[in-house]
Design a protein around this motif. Sequence first.
Motif, PDB file in Angstrom:
ATOM      1  N   CYS A  30       0.836  -1.198   0.000  1.00  0.00           N
ATOM      2  CA  CYS A  30       0.000   0.000   0.000  1.00  0.00           C
ATOM      3  C   CYS A  30       0.876   1.255   0.000  1.00  0.00           C
ATOM      4  O   CYS A  30       1.908   1.295   0.673  1.00  0.00           O
ATOM      5  N   ASN A  31       0.420   2.264  -0.710  1.00  0.00           N
ATOM      6  CA  ASN A  31       1.232   3.475  -0.868  1.00  0.00           C
ATOM      7  C   ASN A  31       1.383   4.271   0.422  1.00  0.00           C
ATOM      8  O   ASN A  31       2.260   5.105   0.521  1.00  0.00           O
ATOM      9  N   PHE A  32       0.575   4.011   1.422  1.00  0.00           N
ATOM     10  CA  PHE A  32       0.641   4.746   2.677  1.00  0.00           C
ATOM     11  C   PHE A  32       1.326   3.965   3.796  1.00  0.00           C
ATOM     12  O   PHE A  32       1.477   4.455   4.904  1.00  0.00           O
ATOM     13  N   CYS A  33       1.754   2.743   3.513  1.00  0.00           N
ATOM     14  CA  CYS A  33       2.275   1.856   4.557  1.00  0.00           C
ATOM     15  C   CYS A  33       3.802   1.887   4.621  1.00  0.00           C
ATOM     16  O   CYS A  33       4.476   1.878   3.593  1.00  0.00           O
ATOM     17  N   TYR A  34       4.325   1.867   5.828  1.00  0.00           N
ATOM     18  CA  TYR A  34       5.771   1.857   5.998  1.00  0.00           C
ATOM     19  C   TYR A  34       6.410   0.605   5.403  1.00  0.00           C
ATOM     20  O   TYR A  34       7.587   0.603   5.063  1.00  0.00           O
ATOM     21  N   ARG A  35       5.658  -0.469   5.255  1.00  0.00           N
ATOM     22  CA  ARG A  35       6.208  -1.687   4.663  1.00  0.00           C
ATOM     23  C   ARG A  35       6.576  -1.479   3.187  1.00  0.00           C
ATOM     24  O   ARG A  35       7.301  -2.261   2.604  1.00  0.00           O
ATOM     25  N   ASN A  36       6.043  -0.430   2.585  1.00  0.00           N
ATOM     26  CA  ASN A  36       6.306  -0.120   1.187  1.00  0.00           C
ATOM     27  C   ASN A  36       7.239   1.078   1.027  1.00  0.00           C
ATOM     28  O   ASN A  36       7.511   1.505  -0.077  1.00  0.00           O
ATOM     29  N   ASP A  37       7.720   1.627   2.124  1.00  0.00           N
ATOM     30  CA  ASP A  37       8.573   2.811   2.086  1.00  0.00           C
ATOM     31  C   ASP A  37      10.030   2.365   2.180  1.00  0.00           C
ATOM     32  O   ASP A  37      10.524   2.041   3.258  1.00  0.00           O
ATOM     33  N   ASN A  38      10.711   2.339   1.030  1.00  0.00           N
ATOM     34  CA  ASN A  38      12.081   1.835   1.000  1.00  0.00           C
ATOM     35  C   ASN A  38      13.025   2.613   1.901  1.00  0.00           C
ATOM     36  O   ASN A  38      14.030   2.073   2.359  1.00  0.00           O
ATOM     37  N   SER A  39      12.695   3.873   2.183  1.00  0.00           N
ATOM     38  CA  SER A  39      13.565   4.641   3.070  1.00  0.00           C
ATOM     39  C   SER A  39      13.453   4.179   4.520  1.00  0.00           C
ATOM     40  O   SER A  39      14.323   4.449   5.324  1.00  0.00           O
ATOM     41  N   LYS A  40      12.369   3.470   4.840  1.00  0.00           N
ATOM     42  CA  LYS A  40      12.161   3.000   6.208  1.00  0.00           C
ATOM     43  C   LYS A  40      12.357   1.492   6.356  1.00  0.00           C
ATOM     44  O   LYS A  40      12.368   0.973   7.454  1.00  0.00           O
ATOM     45  N   ILE A  41      12.462   0.785   5.243  1.00  0.00           N
ATOM     46  CA  ILE A  41      12.597  -0.667   5.304  1.00  0.00           C
ATOM     47  C   ILE A  41      14.013  -1.027   5.734  1.00  0.00           C
ATOM     48  O   ILE A  41      14.996  -0.495   5.230  1.00  0.00           O
ATOM     49  N   SER A  42      14.079  -1.913   6.674  1.00  0.00           N
ATOM     50  CA  SER A  42      15.366  -2.411   7.140  1.00  0.00           C
ATOM     51  C   SER A  42      15.293  -3.931   7.161  1.00  0.00           C
ATOM     52  O   SER A  42      14.305  -4.520   6.742  1.00  0.00           O
ATOM     53  N   ASP A  43      16.327  -4.543   7.646  1.00  0.00           N
ATOM     54  CA  ASP A  43      16.329  -6.002   7.746  1.00  0.00           C
ATOM     55  C   ASP A  43      15.317  -6.501   8.772  1.00  0.00           C
ATOM     56  O   ASP A  43      15.053  -7.698   8.836  1.00  0.00           O
TER      57      ASP A  43
END
Length: 189
Positions: A30-43
Amino acid sequence: ERWKKAGKDFIPDFPVNLDIEPVDNCNYRCNFCYRNDNSKISDDINTNVRFDMGLYERILQEGKENNLKAINFGFSGEPLLNENIVKMVKMARDYGVIDTRIISNGGLLTQEKIEELLKAGVTFFSLSIDAIDEETYFKVKGSKLFHKVIDSLKALYETREKMGLSLPVIRASFYSNPENKGQEEQFIK
């Protein structure tokens, strides 16, 4: 007694409600979800780790001893990705939890899964739809399953009625964002 004590400064010895993420993953982006925000995705995000069933049972046992009343399955992950979700709902009910809630995007719902969850005793089922048409749905959710999810929403209602159940409460949710702007009123209808 606990409810009488409740107020803004009251902190219970044990929570009345637990939020449990059955799996650390989602089948949508989803465009509003942190799971889709590459700047916030970590391991540490989207690891696909399932909630440990031994730990879950220990939590339920402690919850039973302390009058746990509600469990919410899912927040940012998709609970239906956990193959034990039906078992988790049933176990919660068996341990005396009276309110079992699922928040899902609905993309993995099947008629069989609906029947299993209703038989297990889910009391609230929320489908995050967030659009009124297939094109907007894809822009918001990154999925082409709009019509399948709408059909699943209808199947939830129909199956609940056929089974003669008053629960679960069924909700379709809409999260406003720039891609679906102006669709709120139509969604409500």
